[in-house]
Every structure is written in C-alpha cells, then in structure tokens.
Design a protein around this motif. Structure first.
Motif, mmCIF file in Angstrom:
data_model
loop_
_atom_site.group_PDB
_atom_site.id
_atom_site.type_symbol
_atom_site.label_atom_id
_atom_site.label_comp_id
_atom_site.label_asym_id
_atom_site.label_seq_id
_atom_site.Cartn_x
_atom_site.Cartn_y
_atom_site.Cartn_z
ATOM 1 N N ASP A 43 0.826 -1.214 0.000
ATOM 2 C CA ASP A 43 0.000 0.000 0.000
ATOM 3 C C ASP A 43 0.858 1.260 0.000
ATOM 4 O O ASP A 43 0.538 2.234 -0.687
ATOM 5 C CB ASP A 43 -0.920 -0.008 1.223
ATOM 6 N N GLY A 44 1.946 1.261 0.766
ATOM 7 C CA GLY A 44 2.802 2.443 0.807
ATOM 8 C C GLY A 44 3.444 2.733 -0.530
ATOM 9 O O GLY A 44 3.471 3.877 -0.991
ATOM 10 N N MET A 100 -6.267 6.733 -5.860
ATOM 11 C CA MET A 100 -6.395 5.765 -4.765
ATOM 12 C C MET A 100 -7.868 5.495 -4.498
ATOM 13 O O MET A 100 -8.637 6.414 -4.219
ATOM 14 C CB MET A 100 -5.721 6.305 -3.504
ATOM 15 N N ARG A 130 0.848 4.001 -3.001
ATOM 16 C CA ARG A 130 0.463 5.392 -2.741
ATOM 17 C C ARG A 130 1.526 6.353 -3.277
ATOM 18 O O ARG A 130 1.199 7.390 -3.863
ATOM 19 C CB ARG A 130 0.255 5.598 -1.234
ATOM 20 N N TYR A 141 1.143 6.450 -7.027
ATOM 21 C CA TYR A 141 0.010 7.271 -7.456
ATOM 22 C C TYR A 141 0.321 8.758 -7.318
ATOM 23 O O TYR A 141 -0.143 9.575 -8.133
ATOM 24 C CB TYR A 141 -1.227 6.915 -6.648
ATOM 25 N N ASP A 142 1.101 9.124 -6.294
ATOM 26 C CA ASP A 142 1.519 10.525 -6.171
ATOM 27 C C ASP A 142 2.393 10.924 -7.356
ATOM 28 O O ASP A 142 2.277 12.039 -7.885
ATOM 29 C CB ASP A 142 2.282 10.738 -4.859
ATOM 30 N N HIS A 171 0.137 11.339 -10.396
ATOM 31 C CA HIS A 171 -0.600 12.614 -10.341
ATOM 32 C C HIS A 171 0.314 13.781 -10.714
ATOM 33 O O HIS A 171 -0.118 14.720 -11.406
ATOM 34 C CB HIS A 171 -1.166 12.817 -8.936
ATOM 35 N N PRO A 203 -8.862 11.396 -8.033
ATOM 36 C CA PRO A 203 -7.850 10.678 -7.234
ATOM 37 C C PRO A 203 -7.704 9.237 -7.699
ATOM 38 O O PRO A 203 -8.685 8.572 -8.044
ATOM 39 C CB PRO A 203 -8.400 10.770 -5.802
#
Length: 507
Positions: free
Chosen positions: A383-384, A432, A387, A390-391, A394, A430
């Motif tokens: 998950d980390g 996530m 994330r 995904y940052d 973006h 978003p």
C-alpha cells in the motif's frame, strides 16, 4: 726466451654471461580490439545528427533544413561528453524494443494509470454551468480524447515524444490537412479561427514521421529558444500550434536537435536494466537446467590413439539410456568409475528477484504493479509503495497533461459552444480507491458528526445534513429529494393569506 715463452700458460678467455632473451613484444590485433570495444560499449550510442526518413522533409529543401542543426557533433569538447549511455539510438531501434514485454509493460502501466480515472469538469461562480459541462463531457467522449491521450503517452514512453495533431475545418469547409497554406498558419484559440462546428478530430502522429522546421538557436533570452515554430510531416509544413506536445523527460538544449526535439524515452532509460534482467534470467535458467553433471571415468586409450570412438559412443548411449533415478547403472568394476557434480542452487532466486526489482526501480513502478508479485513475509503490504506511485502519476498528470487538456477543452468549447468560458475548468480524479469497508467507516463517521452538529451543537439543520447527503456522489442517498425552501415559504405565505381572509369574512 722463446722456448720458455712456449711453456708459459696462456691466459684463459673470460666468457661473458649469456644475454637474457627478452620476451617478444605483445601485439594486439586492432580488429580484435575494436570488436571487443564494440561488445563492451553496447549501450553507448554515438552522438550524431538525426536524419529523418526520406519523404519527411521535401527533397528540394532537405539539405537546407538539416543545415539548421548547428550542434558541433565533431568537436573535441562535444565528443568528450559521450560517455556512458548517451546518444540517440534512432526510432527504428526503439521500435524494435517495443516488441519486448518488459518495455511494453513499463510504458503500458504509466499510460493506463494516467488515464484510468481521468478528469472531472468543474466550474466556479454561482451560475449554473451544468448544461455546458454536459456538452463538453459528451464531446470529450465523441472525439475519444481519453484514448488519444493514452496513445500519445505510449509514443512518449517508447520514443521520447508524443504529438497530437488538431484537425479542424478551414473557412472554406475543407480539412486543414488538405490545405498546405492553411497548415502553415497559426491555429489561434479564438472563435475567429476555430468557428462553431469546425473541430474534426484529434490524431496521434508518431515522431518518426515529423522533423522540426524553423527554430531559434541564437538567442537564449527569447521565448521560442530551441522551440520549433513548425514541423515537417511527410513533406507538409505544419505550424507548431496545431500540435499538442507530450514530453515527460526533456533533455538539455545541446541534445535536443540530436534527439529530434524529443525527450529521453523510457525504453532507452531502462535498456541496461532490462538487458541485465534478461541475462540473469537466462543464466539462472541454464544453471537450473544443467545443475547436475554426471559422467563415467572409462578407458579412452583407443579413442585418443586415433580410433573411431564407436565403442565410446556406444558406452555413452548406454549410460544415457539407463540414466534415471529409478534405473540401474552398470559399471565395469576394474576400469570404470561413476562421478557426479552438483551445483548449489541456493541464492539464485534472490539474485533473480533483485535483477527484476532493478527494472522497477528505474521505472518507479511498484513490483506488484509491474509483475503482479505481492511482497513476502508476515503482514507484508504494497500500500505504501502504491500510494507513492500514485503521487508520482498525479505529478505527471499535472506536468504533462494539464496544459494540453486545457487546450483541448478550449478548442471543444469553441467548436461546440462558440466561446471559451473561463469559469469552466477540470481536476484529475484521485487514483487511490477506498475499499467498501473503508467507505462504510467514513460514512459512519460523517453520520455521527452530523448527529452531533444537529442535535447537540445546533450549528447544522437537518435539511442541511440532508442536502450534504444528496450532493455527495459517493453516498447511497445521492438521488435523495430535497425540501424546496421556496415552496415551503410559498406554502407558509398561502396559509397566512387564507387565515387573514377567514378573519375578514368572520368580521
């Protein structure tokens, strides 16, 4: 005296020590040396002027256009820069790399993630813009903007540059691509240039078929420094304003001309890591395939003495026929001996996994996204890493997509609505996604907060809480009907009027 001189002892001659033989001077064949260098410097692509395929630039002006590239490729200072992995390998070579699944997976993950959740159109101000937004959203689907942007990012990942051509109709009603004079003019974002209903399509053009035209290479203070004002596309000159440019890894000015004014492709960036992975994977496979070596020490005198070796081949064939864990091996007690060497295989899985992870590191893609392999260990989670990924996606959307999408929406507004509304904008959704359990916990927390604000604090009315639920697109009560305050006010005024009329009639 002469008689005595005859008997005198003659002096012995002094022998000089033997000269040491010097070893012959080592001479290396220059051909062999050059072949060894070529094998070692596999990833070093020499810096040279990019030459587009025939037909991209008109033949009569090809030499003049290519002469605009004043990069000193042959100078000593520039040659000293060519160390490591450098130089443009060319579009045919990069096109060959697209056939490898490792490169295709890297590029595909990026392009899919950047267009997976897409955008949401927004508006500012008190005016209702829902009708205009609905028209723009329909046009975005009609012109397949989402699919075209993904294709442009695929080209950018494979070749370092993606271009989208904006096809519009001229005032004469014909497509601009069929009018050479119109193609050379600037496509202003104005209702005078892009009239209502003039937009035809958005089309991706591979960078192999384009070459920059005129560009400023003399004044670094100018806004158009090293920015082509036009592009040659298979013999046609097209103004730069008719293209949307996608470059996520730009290069310094001194290298732009050598890379055909594109960026560094993800394929070229990851090539050493992919080749290292392939070499490690094949080496591990070969070692597993032949980890055990078996043999028979036997008499080979006749074969070594020049015999035909038929007996030795027959013996080897017999050994192969009986070579099985459930079989029986026959050996001559006096002249033969069986031996077996096993290569230890411990640690090979770690080496192979690390080589695979190196590909993910250069592409910044989590291992679970790239390979589908989940982390090992108790309570291990990605998950980390996801994330953080995904940052990064973006940030790429804002850096590469924001400007181009703004132009697309402006052009669609001119073609569909006749004008550009500055209050209409967009935001990226978003990436996530929450699980159903996480969404339920959030709704529970919001309900408890509304209960406190309505019943205990009194700062929120039940109607306002009801309106929040109705306006939340993620709420199961999204279609909830609201109490119209104006209707309630009219009903109260009607009741007051009826009571007054009743009192007057009674009097």
């Amino acid at each position: 005296m002469k008689l005595f001189d005859f008997f005198r002892r003659k002096p012995t001659a002094v022998l000089s020590p033997p000269e040491e033989k010097k070893p012959p001077k080592l001479k290396i064949n220059p051909v062999a040396l050059s072949m060894a260098k070529a094998k070692k410097l596999k990833y070093i692509h020499p810096f040279k002027q990019y030459q587009p395929p025939a037909g991209v630039i008109p033949a009569d002006i090809r030499s003049a256009v290519l002469a605009m590239d004043a990069t000193p490729y042959g100078s000593q200072d520039f040659a000293g820069m060519t160390t490591g992995q450098s130089g443009f390998p060319g579009y045919p070579y990069l096109a060959q790399l697209t056939q490898r699944p490792e490169f295709r997976k890297m590029v595909d993950v990026f392009s899919k993630e950047m267009t997976r959740k897409w955008i949401t159109l927004t508006s500012i101000g008190e005016d209702d813009k829902s009708e205009q937004i609905a028209i723009i959203e329909k046009a975005l689907k009609t012109y397949e903007v989402r699919e075209i942007f993904k294709q442009a990012m695929d080209l950018e990942g494979f070749f370092g540059r993606g271009q989208i051509y904006i096809e519009v109709r001229t005032p004469k009603g014909i497509a601009a691509s069929t009018d050479p004079v119109e193609l050379q003019t600037k496509l202003f974002r104005s209702d005078k240039k892009i009239t209502k209903g003039s937009l035809v399509a958005f089309r991706c053009v591979e960078p192999m078929w384009t070459y920059p035209g005129v560009y400023n290479a003399s004044d670094p203070l100018a806004a158009d420094y090293y920015k082509p004002q036009s592009w040659y596309v298979m013999g046609k000159e097209v103004h730069d304003s008719r293209f949307l440019m996608f470059v996520s890894r730009p290069l310094p000015d001194v290298l732009k001309a050598a890379y055909n004014f594109g960026g560094l492709s993800l394929s070229q960036l990851a090539e050493p890591y992919v080749d290292n992975w392939l070499r490690t994977r094949d080496s591990v496979g070969d070692m597993v395939h032949s980890y055990s070596t078996s043999g028979v020490a036997t008499n080979m005198q006749s074969t070594l003495a020049g015999g035909s070796g038929d007996d030795l081949r027959d013996r080897a064939e017999l050994f192969e026929l009986y070579r099985d864990n459930r079989g029986v091996m026959f050996l001559d007690k006096n002249t033969e001996e069986f031996f077996q060497y096993n290569t230890p295989l411990s640690g090979l899985d770690t080496l192979q996994a690390q080589s695979q992870e190196h590909m993910c590191s250069v592409s910044s893609i989590p291992l679970v996204k790239f390979t589908g392999i989940t982390p090992n260990g108790l309570n291990a989670s990605s998950d980390g890493e996801i994330r953080v990924f995904y940052d990064d996606i973006h940030a790429q959307q804002e850096a590469v997509y924001r400007k181009n999408l703004k132009q697309v929406i402006d052009i669609i507004q001119l073609s569909e609505l006749g004008e550009i509304d500055p209050d209409i904008s967009f935001k990226f959704e978003p990436l996530m996604e929450l699980s159903d359990e996480q969404k339920a916990n959030i709704r529970k927390t919001e309900a408890e907060t509304d209960d406190i604000l309505v019943n205990n604090v009194g700062s929120l009315s039940p109607d306002e809480s009801r309106e929040r639920l109705a306006n939340d697109p993620d709420s199961p009560y999204h279609s909830l009907e609201l109490n119209n305050n104006d209707d309630l006010k009219d009903e109260e005024e009607t009741e007051d009027d009826d009571s007054e009329d009743f009192s007057a009639s009674a009097a």
